[in-house]
Design a protein around this motif. Structure first.
Motif, short mmCIF file in Angstrom:
data_model
loop_
_atom_site.label_atom_id
_atom_site.label_comp_id
_atom_site.label_asym_id
_atom_site.label_seq_id
_atom_site.Cartn_x
_atom_site.Cartn_y
_atom_site.Cartn_z
N UNK A 83 0.83 -1.19 0.00
CA UNK A 83 0.00 0.00 0.00
C UNK A 83 0.88 1.25 0.00
N UNK A 84 0.30 2.36 -0.46
CA UNK A 84 1.00 3.63 -0.47
C UNK A 84 1.20 4.11 0.97
N UNK A 85 2.31 4.81 1.17
CA UNK A 85 2.61 5.32 2.52
C UNK A 85 3.42 6.60 2.41
N UNK A 86 3.29 7.43 3.42
CA UNK A 86 4.11 8.63 3.52
C UNK A 86 4.77 8.66 4.90
N UNK A 87 4.96 7.49 5.46
CA UNK A 87 5.56 7.35 6.78
C UNK A 87 7.04 7.72 6.70
N UNK A 88 7.50 8.50 7.65
CA UNK A 88 8.89 8.97 7.65
C UNK A 88 9.80 8.11 8.51
N UNK A 89 9.34 6.92 8.86
CA UNK A 89 10.14 6.02 9.68
C UNK A 89 11.42 5.65 8.91
N UNK A 90 12.46 5.34 9.62
CA UNK A 90 13.74 4.97 9.01
C UNK A 90 13.53 3.76 8.10
N UNK A 91 14.04 3.87 6.88
CA UNK A 91 13.84 2.81 5.89
C UNK A 91 14.86 2.96 4.77
N UNK A 92 15.06 1.90 3.98
CA UNK A 92 15.94 2.03 2.82
C UNK A 92 15.22 2.78 1.69
N UNK A 99 6.17 3.03 -0.56
CA UNK A 99 5.28 1.88 -0.56
C UNK A 99 5.56 1.08 0.70
N UNK A 100 4.50 0.65 1.34
CA UNK A 100 4.63 -0.23 2.49
C UNK A 100 4.41 -1.65 1.98
N UNK A 101 5.39 -2.50 2.20
CA UNK A 101 5.29 -3.91 1.81
C UNK A 101 5.17 -4.72 3.10
N UNK A 102 4.08 -5.46 3.20
CA UNK A 102 3.81 -6.23 4.42
C UNK A 102 4.16 -7.70 4.23
N UNK A 103 5.00 -8.19 5.11
CA UNK A 103 5.34 -9.60 5.20
C UNK A 103 4.78 -10.10 6.53
N UNK A 104 4.67 -11.41 6.73
CA UNK A 104 4.27 -11.88 8.05
C UNK A 104 5.28 -11.39 9.10
N UNK A 105 4.82 -10.67 10.08
CA UNK A 105 5.61 -10.16 11.19
C UNK A 105 6.71 -9.18 10.78
N UNK A 106 6.56 -8.53 9.63
CA UNK A 106 7.56 -7.55 9.20
C UNK A 106 6.96 -6.56 8.21
N UNK A 107 7.34 -5.29 8.35
CA UNK A 107 6.94 -4.26 7.41
C UNK A 107 8.20 -3.69 6.77
N UNK A 108 8.12 -3.38 5.48
CA UNK A 108 9.24 -2.84 4.74
C UNK A 108 8.76 -1.62 3.97
N UNK A 109 9.46 -0.50 4.12
CA UNK A 109 9.14 0.72 3.38
C UNK A 109 10.17 0.92 2.28
N UNK A 110 9.71 1.13 1.06
CA UNK A 110 10.59 1.38 -0.08
C UNK A 110 10.06 2.58 -0.86
N UNK A 111 10.93 3.19 -1.68
CA UNK A 111 10.48 4.34 -2.46
C UNK A 111 11.03 4.27 -3.89
N UNK A 112 10.57 3.30 -4.68
CA UNK A 112 11.06 3.23 -6.06
C UNK A 112 10.57 4.42 -6.88
N UNK A 113 11.41 4.85 -7.83
CA UNK A 113 11.00 5.97 -8.70
C UNK A 113 9.73 5.65 -9.45
N UNK A 114 9.67 4.48 -10.05
CA UNK A 114 8.51 4.07 -10.82
C UNK A 114 7.73 3.04 -10.01
N UNK A 115 6.85 3.53 -9.14
CA UNK A 115 6.12 2.64 -8.24
C UNK A 115 5.21 1.66 -8.99
N UNK A 116 4.56 2.14 -10.02
CA UNK A 116 3.63 1.28 -10.76
C UNK A 116 4.36 0.09 -11.39
N UNK A 117 5.47 0.35 -12.04
CA UNK A 117 6.26 -0.71 -12.67
C UNK A 117 6.83 -1.66 -11.61
#
Length: 133
Positions: A83-92, A99-117
């Motif tokens: 899902x889309x996110x604007x969270x400023x938490x520390x992330x790569x 984008x917030x990527x949810x795994x079982x028991x883990x959240x990952x925030x990423x910011x690819x230039x081309x989110x759709x692709x």
């Protein structure tokens, strides 16, 4: 293998530089200590390079995040939702447009230039991922 560069919020990079330049000003002009100039200049250089080097690679069933000081891999088949996110938490990520990527028991925030692709590439590897708006 598909590689995506991180989106960079230049204003965020400017804020980081100002936050490191302010102590530099005091070290050099107020306290007349030249050593701080070199230390803080090195810190600014490392922060800038770190922000410019973040990459996301999708190869087969693996999402790999490449950073200046290493890499981390994730199994795409374990992704539950994105899902889309604007969270400023520390992330790569060098942007708060994330984008917030949810795994079982883990959240990952990423910011690819081309989110759709990027999302399409993940869906190609795992069509069971739920994409939330």
């Amino acid at each position: 293998m598909k590689t995506f560069r991180s989106k960079i919020d230049w204003w965020l990079l400017v804020i980081m530089c100002i936050a490191t330049l302010l102590p530099l000003y005091f070290q050099f002009f107020v306290e007349n200590k030249g050593v701080g100039v070199y230390v803080i200049s090195l810190l600014i250089l490392i922060l800038s390079i770190f922000c410019l080097y973040i990459r996301y690679q999708i190869s087969g069933g693996t999402l790999t995040i490449l950073m200046l000081f290493g890499k981390k891999s994730y199994d795409i088949s374990r992704i539950q939702y994105i899902e889309k996110s604007h969270c400023a938490i520390s992330a790569p990520a060098a942007s708060v447009d994330r984008l917030l990527i949810s795994f079982p028991q883990q959240l990952l925030y990423v910011s690819p230039k081309n989110k759709r692709e990027f999302v399409q590439a993940l869906l190609k590897a795992n069509p069971n991922i739920v994409v939330k708006d």
